[in-house]
Enzyme design. Structure first.
Site, PDB file in Angstrom:
ATOM      1  N   HIS A 274       8.302   5.923 -13.836  1.00 48.95           N
ATOM      2  CA  HIS A 274       6.942   6.812 -13.646  1.00 48.95           C
ATOM      3  C   HIS A 274       6.086   6.495 -14.421  1.00 48.95           C
ATOM      4  CE1 HIS A 274       9.541   9.136 -11.018  1.00 48.95           C
ATOM      5  NE2 HIS A 274      10.414   9.811 -12.037  1.00 48.95           N
ATOM      6  N   ASP A 325      13.471   6.580  -5.759  1.00 49.54           N
ATOM      7  CA  ASP A 325      13.685   7.744  -6.663  1.00 49.54           C
ATOM      8  C   ASP A 325      14.370   8.937  -5.897  1.00 49.54           C
ATOM      9  OD1 ASP A 325      13.708   9.310  -8.534  1.00 49.54           O
ATOM     10  OD2 ASP A 325      11.519   9.699  -9.127  1.00 49.54           O
TER      11      ASP A 325
END
Lengths: 458, 458
Positions: A274, A325
């Protein structure tokens, strides 16, 4: 014996594709020769791959079981990352090793159909209800088995998860994620590694620090030491949400990146996942240490995380890789373009990332971040992992020159998982004609696996 | 004679789908009855539509010929909307009526394959090189013919385009867009309308002001008057880029929305396209006048336009609709979720737009903005325009309850054009089994049409 494929067009790096590329591989699944400018008539025995062939895509950040949330978490009024997490925990509470394997195999197969050949599974659901240990680390073994079922290359990133937040005890669901300290984590992981045959060519085990929320500094140091000793990849969720930064600064006087830097986690084997809400110092630290950054833009859109500083990180020295993800979308093509498109929304400028660089992120950079330096390029000495997309479908038709010029831009900005016709992993055909060669129809498998969790079948 | 379809699941509005829905239509292509809870065994003669059926999608803003830019404009280093426009102009200079029809038919067919049943073509390429008029408005007729070829419902939004910028003369390419003043535009348009048979059920002609850059205030007033007289839809590009706002304020002391308001363009028949960079007063004006706003988020990402105030516009009273605009992507499912996802990136909050509302934007609201109040719902009295998506593919499998609960969220957040199996327009099957029933293979048509423009065939 030698396997041979003749590619109408193949991307070997840069912005263009080459025409008439012959790929040859040995029994060990490694490419021995890659030759451009070969006419089909001169390689009649090779398997023909029409369309555009690229190195197989690398999904560097996956939580396979989150696929069961697709469609279910987006409807419920307003909310945030944190309300989404509650629903994810409800799901985690329902999984056992058999259901986990069934679901993960179907999800990995969905990935293969979209052109993904290597998965980094960030695995934190280790134990049974209440934290009771399964025999044989059954959940980790379920992930290994699922990747084998689906025919994909796997790095199992086993995550250390010890606290519910900084200074906060574990809740009931989180107890399933935790071990008896970082030493307990390491000892379980050694057990799991012992089950992987030494000759395995498509499985690797790495380490993960779930986040600075879930692992105290002393335990972070233990995980860092374990990864260094094993020369294993080390991943961590970093600064996905501002609240994580606030808590970390309040407790330790450092940002998450600063804390990881002080604990010597950063470096070429480290990947920050991220990296959305960074300070300038964070960017400089990640870049100077040659840490990788894994962006997951479709998840970051879905969870309202924000837009990370992709261009600044690249300029500072970090390699970028990509992950699907939460699997709201499983399409690394979409992740690749989203890195650039979301930067455009944030800056008002186009073209911050060249398409060839985005394809590197989707292939070789992801493989390197997962501990596979010999994966992610169509070149001699690299694994025979590749994906072919049709160029005569409505998505890619007319998007680049017939000579191959501009193929990288076309692939990044126009390709979709549904354009994938053929996938090879380690020399073996896993997808042919758009269908999974090992598992057959994948949709019904997904539906069965998910309906049985939610009790929502027809 | 009556046509009958039995839908496994159908979305009739709101957040859920109904199971076992029987649709019946007359020879006039209008639904006469929509009945839920019908078992397949009780309607054995009806055509079975497995999966999830919805009203056909409405693409409220298209420039068909921009499809030829897909893949070609994204690679070239850094740039902006304005450098993209140069490449688009180079393309426009190469089109003639035959090439335009061939390309547009293939593009409209690509739209049909993705579930689009109604297109609003914002048409401004009116004349030949140097501005020389074709006989019979051949370019407008090419658009009408292309929609008929592809079997889609069309609103041709004929755009008035008179200046190269505020106080700036036309350049060579722009001369092809221009008429001899707004009166010349109106007179050409009357000629085009006279070619549309009175009995035509799937074609409508509306008006467009290209932008405040391209039409001076006095001429805007003429176009507004024409649209009012004909009770026709009126569209305009509004505030896509800050530079347009700056120029408009400098020249007229008003924002584009303010200027259009002062010229009485706003109202229920008006649609502002993009509406990205608005003031609070602009939002209030658009909402209070019940003007529609057409968002084109995948184009706005691609062109680095920014994120428009979708939630504020909705709250102020504007209906939202959707367009694929530049066709970097042709997928209204993607546009629908992108409205919400980009708002999440801008605000850090999830769930600003309920999925059912986003489906309304993709269907009935778009139809209303294009002058089709009887299109966009599965209800008696509405046109038999519908799209069916498979629910057993990897995209939608396991994303909502088998009973239909949560189907809107699943469709918005998980469906893709490649999931479309069946499309009906005006009671006629246009796509069956994922293939175009009228034109066959669409990819090669696109490739032929585009390669012949760029001279880039193999």
């Amino acid at each position: 014996m030698t396997a041979r494929w003749w590619c109408e067009l193949a991307w070997l790096g840069g912005e263009d594709a080459e025409a008439g590329v012959l790929l040859e591989a040995g029994d060990d699944g490694v490419l021995t020769a890659v030759t451009s400018g070969v006419r089909r008539a001169d390689a009649p025995d090779a398997e023909a791959l029409g369309g555009l062939t690229l190195p197989g895509l690398v999904n560097a950040h996956s939580h396979a079981f989150h696929r069961a949330l697709r469609g279910w978490t987006q409807a419920a009024g307003s909310g945030s990352f944190w309300t989404w997490r509650e629903r994810m925990y409800a799901l985690a509470a329902r999984l056992d090793p058999d259901r986990y394997r069934t679901l993960a195999a179907a999800v990995f197969a969905e990935m293969a159909l979209s052109g993904i050949t290597t998965v980094g599974e960030f695995h934190y659901l280790h134990h049974g209800p209440g934290g009771r240990a399964y025999r044989h680390d059954a959940m980790g073994e379920a992930v290994l088995a699922a990747a084998a079922d689906a025919g994909v290359r796997l790095t199992l990133l086993d995550a250390c998860y010890l606290t519910g937040g900084i200074g906060t005890p574990l809740n009931d669901v989180q107890r399933r994620f935790a071990d008896a300290g970082a030493d307990g984590w390491a000892s379980r992981l050694e057990g799991l590694i012992s089950t992987v045959p030494a000759a395995a060519r498509t499985v690797r085990v790495g380490a993960a620090i779930h986040s600075v929320r879930a692992v105290p500094p002393g335990s972070i140091a233990t995980v860092v030491g374990w990864a260094r000793h094993h020369r294993a990849p080390l991943h961590a969720h970093v600064s996905e949400q501002p609240a994580e930064n606030d808590a970390c600064l309040a407790a330790y006087g450092r940002t998450p990146t600063g804390l990881l830097g002080a604990l010597e986690a950063l470096g070429e084997r480290f990947t920050a996942v991220h990296a959305t809400h960074l300070t300038g110092d964070d960017v400089a630290l990640l870049g100077a240490s040659r840490s990788s950054v894994c962006m997951c833009p479709t998840t970051e859109r879905d969870l309202a995380d924000g837009i990370g500083p992709a261009a600044a990180l690249w300029n500072a020295g970090s390699a970028l890789c990509l992950g699907t993800d939460s699997h709201a979308v499983i399409d690394v093509w979409e992740e690749a373009r989203a890195v650039e498109l979301d930067q455009r929304l944030a800056t008002g400028e186009r073209g911050l990332h060249a398409p060839g660089r985005l394809l590197e992120a989707a292939t070789a950079a992801g493989a390197a971040a997962l501990g596979w330096p010999g994966v992610g390029r169509l070149a001699a000495g690299y694994a025979a992992d590749m994906v072919t997309v049709r160029t005569d479908g409505v998505g890619l038709a007319g998007t680049f020159s017939g000579s191959g010029a501009g193929a990288a831009a076309a692939a990044v900005f126009a390709a979709r998982g549904s354009d994938v016709t053929n996938v090879v992993v380690d020399g073996r055909t896993v997808v042919a004609g758009g269908s999974h060669a090992l598992l057959g129809e994948v949709g019904p498998r997904l539906r069965y696996a998910i309906d049985s969790l939610w009790d929502t079948g027809p």
